[in-house]
Write a protein that holds these residues in place. Structure first.
Motif, PDB file in Angstrom:
ATOM      1  N   SER A  94       0.940  -1.064   0.047  1.00 41.58           N
ATOM      2  CA  SER A  94      -0.156  -0.006  -0.004  1.00 41.58           C
ATOM      3  C   SER A  94       0.931   1.073   0.060  1.00 41.58           C
ATOM      4  O   SER A  94       2.099   1.404   0.494  1.00 41.58           O
ATOM      5  N   ARG A  95       0.382   2.247  -0.549  1.00 45.62           N
ATOM      6  CA  ARG A  95       0.944   3.532  -0.625  1.00 45.62           C
ATOM      7  C   ARG A  95      -0.136   4.668   0.128  1.00 45.62           C
ATOM      8  O   ARG A  95      -1.181   4.791  -0.602  1.00 45.62           O
ATOM      9  N   LEU A  96       0.401   5.182   1.149  1.00 43.02           N
ATOM     10  CA  LEU A  96      -0.675   6.045   1.862  1.00 43.02           C
ATOM     11  C   LEU A  96      -0.064   7.559   1.903  1.00 43.02           C
ATOM     12  O   LEU A  96       1.038   7.658   2.001  1.00 43.02           O
ATOM     13  N   LEU A  97      -1.106   8.500   1.779  1.00 40.44           N
ATOM     14  CA  LEU A  97      -0.917   9.988   1.748  1.00 40.44           C
ATOM     15  C   LEU A  97      -1.318  10.306   3.264  1.00 40.44           C
ATOM     16  O   LEU A  97      -2.843   9.938   3.594  1.00 40.44           O
ATOM     17  N   THR A  98      -0.461  10.749   3.966  1.00 39.19           N
ATOM     18  CA  THR A  98      -1.260  11.275   5.268  1.00 39.19           C
ATOM     19  C   THR A  98      -1.190  12.822   5.268  1.00 39.19           C
ATOM     20  O   THR A  98      -0.391  13.698   4.482  1.00 39.19           O
ATOM     21  N   ILE A  99      -2.352  13.400   6.092  1.00 36.19           N
ATOM     22  CA  ILE A  99      -2.390  14.780   6.091  1.00 36.19           C
ATOM     23  C   ILE A  99      -2.825  15.324   7.484  1.00 36.19           C
ATOM     24  O   ILE A  99      -3.796  14.674   8.141  1.00 36.19           O
ATOM     25  N   ASP A 100      -2.312  16.298   7.885  1.00 38.29           N
ATOM     26  CA  ASP A 100      -2.878  16.738   9.373  1.00 38.29           C
ATOM     27  C   ASP A 100      -4.065  17.778   9.051  1.00 38.29           C
ATOM     28  O   ASP A 100      -4.278  18.377   7.902  1.00 38.29           O
ATOM     29  N   LYS A 101      -4.445  18.029  10.072  1.00 39.35           N
ATOM     30  CA  LYS A 101      -5.725  19.024  10.084  1.00 39.35           C
ATOM     31  C   LYS A 101      -5.600  20.398   9.442  1.00 39.35           C
ATOM     32  O   LYS A 101      -6.106  20.880   8.491  1.00 39.35           O
ATOM     33  N   ALA A 102      -4.445  21.023   9.755  1.00 39.49           N
ATOM     34  CA  ALA A 102      -3.916  22.289   9.318  1.00 39.49           C
ATOM     35  C   ALA A 102      -3.788  22.290   7.610  1.00 39.49           C
ATOM     36  O   ALA A 102      -4.294  23.299   7.067  1.00 39.49           O
TER      37      ALA A 102
END
Length: 82
Positions: A36-44
């Motif tokens: 799998s390849r995932l993109l993480t993103i924070d709330k800001a």
């Protein structure tokens, strides 16, 4: 107390979206079945991106609405004894 599979997601699908809107404890754990390849993103970063392109928020809300509808249908099915 035991593991149960809720659903299998495919390419391009969103996971963990609820954490962008609240600070509650996670309701599930995600495990990849393969590579799998995932993109993480924070709330800001998410809020900044939504400011640039509001359709990003619409996509997330649409995904959440679909999942709520599926859970409601499953709950109704379980309550009816099918």
């Amino acid at each position: 107390g035991k593991d149960m599979s809720l659903r299998v997601l495919g390419q391009g699908e969103v996971i963990g979206e609820m954490s962008l809107f609240d600070r509650e404890v996670r309701s599930a754990t995600v495990r990849a079945k393969g590579k799998s390849r995932l993109l993480t993103i924070d709330k800001a970063t998410f809020l900044s991106r939504v400011h640039e392109d509001p359709t990003v928020a619409f996509h997330i809300v649409k995904t959440m609405a679909k999942r709520i509808r599926e859970l409601s249908d499953e709950l109704a099915r379980l309550r009816s004894g099918d």
